[in-house]
Design a protein around this motif. Structure first.
Motif, PDB file in Angstrom:
ATOM      1  N   GLY A   1       0.828  -1.207   0.000  1.00  0.00           N
ATOM      2  CA  GLY A   1       0.000   0.000   0.000  1.00  0.00           C
ATOM      3  C   GLY A   1       0.861   1.254   0.000  1.00  0.00           C
ATOM      4  O   GLY A   1       0.587   2.223  -0.716  1.00  0.00           O
ATOM      5  N   GLN A   2       1.948   1.212   0.800  1.00  0.00           N
ATOM      6  CA  GLN A   2       2.837   2.379   0.878  1.00  0.00           C
ATOM      7  C   GLN A   2       3.569   2.606  -0.437  1.00  0.00           C
ATOM      8  O   GLN A   2       3.749   3.735  -0.867  1.00  0.00           O
ATOM      9  CB  GLN A   2       3.840   2.200   2.017  1.00  0.00           C
ATOM     10  CG  GLN A   2       3.203   2.426   3.377  1.00  0.00           C
ATOM     11  CD  GLN A   2       4.066   1.956   4.519  1.00  0.00           C
ATOM     12  OE1 GLN A   2       5.162   1.426   4.306  1.00  0.00           O
ATOM     13  NE2 GLN A   2       3.578   2.123   5.724  1.00  0.00           N
ATOM     14  N   ILE A   3       3.973   1.481  -1.043  1.00  0.00           N
ATOM     15  CA  ILE A   3       4.672   1.614  -2.330  1.00  0.00           C
ATOM     16  C   ILE A   3       3.730   2.238  -3.360  1.00  0.00           C
ATOM     17  O   ILE A   3       4.108   3.164  -4.091  1.00  0.00           O
ATOM     18  CB  ILE A   3       5.178   0.232  -2.817  1.00  0.00           C
ATOM     19  CG1 ILE A   3       6.286  -0.265  -1.881  1.00  0.00           C
ATOM     20  CG2 ILE A   3       5.691   0.316  -4.250  1.00  0.00           C
ATOM     21  CD1 ILE A   3       6.737  -1.681  -2.149  1.00  0.00           C
ATOM     22  N   ALA A   4       2.473   1.723  -3.380  1.00  0.00           N
ATOM     23  CA  ALA A   4       1.499   2.263  -4.329  1.00  0.00           C
ATOM     24  C   ALA A   4       1.270   3.751  -4.077  1.00  0.00           C
ATOM     25  O   ALA A   4       1.193   4.553  -5.018  1.00  0.00           O
ATOM     26  CB  ALA A   4       0.193   1.490  -4.220  1.00  0.00           C
ATOM     27  N   ALA A   5       1.191   4.113  -2.799  1.00  0.00           N
ATOM     28  CA  ALA A   5       0.968   5.527  -2.465  1.00  0.00           C
ATOM     29  C   ALA A   5       2.146   6.383  -2.918  1.00  0.00           C
ATOM     30  O   ALA A   5       1.971   7.480  -3.462  1.00  0.00           O
ATOM     31  CB  ALA A   5       0.733   5.674  -0.961  1.00  0.00           C
ATOM     32  N   ALA A   6       3.386   5.858  -2.707  1.00  0.00           N
ATOM     33  CA  ALA A   6       4.581   6.602  -3.102  1.00  0.00           C
ATOM     34  C   ALA A   6       4.642   6.791  -4.614  1.00  0.00           C
ATOM     35  O   ALA A   6       5.106   7.821  -5.104  1.00  0.00           O
ATOM     36  CB  ALA A   6       5.829   5.877  -2.608  1.00  0.00           C
ATOM     37  N   LEU A   7       4.162   5.779  -5.342  1.00  0.00           N
ATOM     38  CA  LEU A   7       4.176   5.873  -6.792  1.00  0.00           C
ATOM     39  C   LEU A   7       2.967   6.640  -7.331  1.00  0.00           C
ATOM     40  O   LEU A   7       2.884   6.924  -8.521  1.00  0.00           O
ATOM     41  CB  LEU A   7       4.188   4.468  -7.413  1.00  0.00           C
ATOM     42  CG  LEU A   7       5.437   3.615  -7.155  1.00  0.00           C
ATOM     43  CD1 LEU A   7       5.242   2.221  -7.715  1.00  0.00           C
ATOM     44  CD2 LEU A   7       6.661   4.274  -7.783  1.00  0.00           C
ATOM     45  N   GLY A   8       2.028   6.919  -6.418  1.00  0.00           N
ATOM     46  CA  GLY A   8       0.842   7.651  -6.826  1.00  0.00           C
ATOM     47  C   GLY A   8      -0.129   6.819  -7.653  1.00  0.00           C
ATOM     48  O   GLY A   8      -0.872   7.339  -8.466  1.00  0.00           O
ATOM     49  N   ILE A   9      -0.111   5.488  -7.470  1.00  0.00           N
ATOM     50  CA  ILE A   9      -1.082   4.656  -8.188  1.00  0.00           C
ATOM     51  C   ILE A   9      -2.076   4.041  -7.193  1.00  0.00           C
ATOM     52  O   ILE A   9      -1.854   4.086  -5.980  1.00  0.00           O
ATOM     53  CB  ILE A   9      -0.389   3.514  -8.976  1.00  0.00           C
ATOM     54  CG1 ILE A   9       0.552   2.723  -8.042  1.00  0.00           C
ATOM     55  CG2 ILE A   9       0.380   4.063 -10.155  1.00  0.00           C
ATOM     56  CD1 ILE A   9       1.110   1.472  -8.673  1.00  0.00           C
TER      57      ILE A   9
END
Lengths: 310, 417
Positions: free
Chosen positions: A153-161
């Motif tokens: 979830g954090q990775i997705a948030a960091a990538l903005g997806i």
């Protein structure tokens, strides 16, 4: 000593016992066999027969076992789509273990088998997942895969997806389980290979070098043939282990979504124990037992050569 | 050596006799949802011991899953507890049939029974015999987040029937808000919708008839209609992303964090949505509820409630003290205290006065006025059929099976029960 060739005189059982007694073997037999035999019978043989018997009954776990239903549990099993799916999942786990996990473990073993301090550190890191309890690994990875609060979830948030919920997705959930299984057990196989590689005599490798063998040639013509016994053993553990995967699945998906990620054992637990169909669960257990036995014996015969020698 | 053995045997015999004489009470409970729950039991046990010197009350706690899987073996061994927690329903019926329980009908006079709601006593009875003591009820309602529904321009109080809820969900979705938060990984939260719909459409009598296999059992048109209604809702895609990898506690926390407008759950949500939220505070006064919408033409009374009845079953060979302690545990004072601590909705008559939370008080009032209280279907139907029902509900929502296939799945499990 009598020669083994020619016709051997057949002794009657009584005569055989008398001979053993003369040789002093009988005392040893009577003294040392019973403890192991009794324990083995009590905790292995008896439960197997008990389960086989139970699989012909309908029993909820309560009351007397008196509702004999013949082979109905097996018929139901043969027709249950979720059981087919779990069998297929177990096959997928076996394939992943053989064709992803073992090559990965072998590659890493070849890279770090020599005794240096850096290699020791790597070995420790790669072996660490194996030391972790299965259930703990499952819980840790369920946090990693969590699209709301977890690492993914954090990775997705960091990538903005948009976050991706892999464990909620029928198509990809089992892939996630395979990933965790490979991650968890490759270190174990790697250790088997490292031990075997360290036993490869240096003079053989040197001889190959003198003969002008290159890096790959040394691997394929010297090291791998010499550790083949370890690879066969490892593959055997991988197959039997893949048939028995359970603790990782329960915390990760609990068999879902839509019962698509059960292994045979998690299927047994869910449909046999949790739903109080103990007779049905016993039938699944018998099928699993037969699968394991067939695998073990045919593997011995096919891969390990005559007499099961490595 | 011989005298030592004799001595040991005598000591052992005395100890056994001593424990039998003292008639201690061993209770097996599930780990309570709220930390106060555990302390509550221990306090009640202490109070009982003080009033009855010489009797010891011991509580053992297990989490739900271990409790359910260990119980069958435990009850048939000599290590069985004197009384244990129950969700009543099908599993209780199995236990009663297997003869592991004690008939305590004679210990409960009419005056004793008046202290409990009739449906509570009914739930603890099998074939006219009373085997246990009810302690609390759970009732499912449709919770909503006031701030979010207002933002979407929806008036929840105007939601009277299923179509209203579908329309409201679409409108909320249009406002960019998740209409319903769902803990799909556990399956039973989805089955709450399915079960509620079935109870509204078939009525409690219809559900009971299906359980007995009458009128085509679960292949009855009412259950197919319930599945179709659930599919109508699922087709809107009203749940938060990744709901099939969301457990019920996590979903309650997401709802408490304001991540969605509606949440179908029992009274326990008041505590759970606060405890599991990221802030630890939950929605506060923004939390309110409506009763589950009616279904036009359904046989169920819209005032019927749906939920659980929980209590304690007495095992065979339990001593007199066990029943005595259970009466003490569920007396008016302790029931009222349980309600005050927000641990549960007391099932004792006149024990509602301790409930301070106005929402819980309203649920308790609705429950006491309800013509019928339908037990959670997965509890009522027993372990295997209940699990099939939860599976069926989850697979309707994920679109893996049709409402007809879902009904057939449940009926197949029922026939094999």
């Amino acid at each position: 000593m009598t020669t083994m060739t020619g016709s051997r005189p057949t002794l009657s059982p009584a005569a055989r016992i008398a001979r053993m007694h003369r040789q002093g073997k009988l005392t040893a037999l009577l003294l040392f066999l019973p403890p192991a035999l009794v324990l083995f019978t009590l905790f292995v043989i008896w439960p197997i027969f008990n389960a086989a018997n139970l699989s012909f009954f309908k029993w909820s776990g309560y009351g007397a076992i008196d509702n004999f239903i013949g082979t109905q549990n097996y018929q139901r099993l043969a027709n249950h789509s979720v059981f087919h799916q779990s069998l297929w999942n177990s096959v997928k786990l076996i394939l992943a273990s053989l064709f992803i996990q073992i090559p990965l473990a072998l590659t890493l073993a070849l890279l770090i088998y020599k005794k240096t301090s850096a290699n020791t550190a790597f070995r420790l890191i790669f072996f660490a997942p194996y030391i972790l309890a299965e259930i703990a690994s499952g819980v840790i990875w369920s946090f990693i895969f969590d699209g709301d609060f977890g690492v993914s979830g954090q990775i997705a948030a960091a990538l903005g997806i948009d976050p991706f919920y892999i464990l909620a997705d029928r198509q990809f959930a089992f892939l996630a389980i395979i990933t965790v299984v490979v991650w968890k057990y490759f270190g174990y196989h790697m250790m088997i290979f490292i031990a075997a590689l360290q036993a490869v005599p240096d003079d053989l490798i040197e001889a190959a070098e003198i003969d002008g063998a290159g890096r790959w040639q040394k691997v394929f013509y010297v090291k791998l043939p010499l550790i083949m016994h370890a690879i066969k053993l490892s593959a055997f553990f991988a197959i039997v282990g893949a048939l028995q995967v359970f603790d990782i699945i329960i915390p990760l998906t609990n068999g879902g979504p839509s019962n698509s990620t059960h292994s045979i054992v998690s299927y047994l637990y869910t449909y046999g124990l949790a739903q109080l169909n103990v007779g049905y669960g016993a039938a699944v257990g018998v099928v699993l037992f037969v699968l394991c036995m067939v695998t073990a014996f045919s593997y011995r015969r096919l891969a390990m050569g005559k007499g099961g020698a490595l | 050596m011989k005298s030592f053995c004799l001595g040991a045997a005598a000591v052992l015999g005395l100890t056994l006799a001593g424990s039998a004489l003292a008639d201690d009470v061993r209770m097996l409970a599930i780990e309570p949802n709220v930390p106060e729950g555990r302390q509550y039991y221990l306090d009640v046990a202490k109070a009982y011991e003080a009033e009855n010197p010489g009797t010891k009350v011991q509580f053992d706690f297990l989490d739900d899953t271990s409790f359910k899987s260990k119980l069958p073996t435990l009850l048939q061994s000599s290590a069985r507890p004197d009384a244990f927690f129950t969700w009543t329903g099908g599993v209780f019926a199995e236990q009663a049939k297997a003869g592991v329980l004690k008939d305590i009908s004679a210990d409960f006079t009419d005056a004793d029974r008046k202290n409990y709601s009739p449906s509570g006593i009914q739930s603890m009875s099998h074939e006219g015999k009373l085997y246990g003591v009810p302690m609390y009820a759970a009732s499912v309602v449709l919770w909503y987040n006031k701030a979010l529904v207002e933002k979407a321009g929806v008036d929840p109080k105007a939601i009277k029937n299923w179509e209203d809820l579908l329309a409201a969900s679409k409108k909320i979705q249009g406002a960019g808000i998740v209409p319903i938060v769902m803990g799909g990984k556990d399956k039973w939260p989805i089955a709450l919708f399915y079960g509620q719909l079935a109870a509204r459409i078939a009525g409690t009598d219809g559900v009971a008839a299906a359980d007995k296999g009458e009128n085509d059992g679960f292949n009855n048109p009412s259950f197919i209609q319930a599945g179709e209604a659930l599919k109508q809702l699922a087709d809107i895609k009203p749940f938060q992303p990744g709901y099939m990898d969301t457990t019920q506690p996590k979903a309650a926390g997401l709802f408490g964090d304001g991540k969605g407008a509606f949440y179908l759950a029992g009274n326990f949500l008041v505590g759970a949505q606060a405890q599991n939220s990221a802030t630890g505070k939950g929605l506060g006064d923004d939390l309110d509820f409506i009763t589950f919408p009616a279904i036009e033409g359904g046989k169920g009374d819209p005032a019927d409630t749906f939920g659980g009845v929980n209590g304690w079953l007495v095992t065979k060979d339990a001593g007199k003290s066990t029943v005595d302690f259970l009466k003490f545990l569920t007396n008016n004072k302790n029931q009222t205290e349980g309600g005050r601590l927000k641990i549960w909705l007391p099932i004792g008559t006149n024990a509602q006065s301790g409930i301070a939370d106005p929402r819980l008080r309203r649920i308790a009032e609705d429950l006491s006025k309800a013509p019928h209280h339908q037990l959670y279907l997965d509890q009522m139907l027993g372990a295997s059929v209940g699990a099939a029902l939860n599976d069926a509900a989850a697979q309707i929502v994920t679109g893996d099976i049709s409402p007809e296939e879902a009904a057939a799945l449940v009926e197949e499990a029922r026939e094999m029960r």
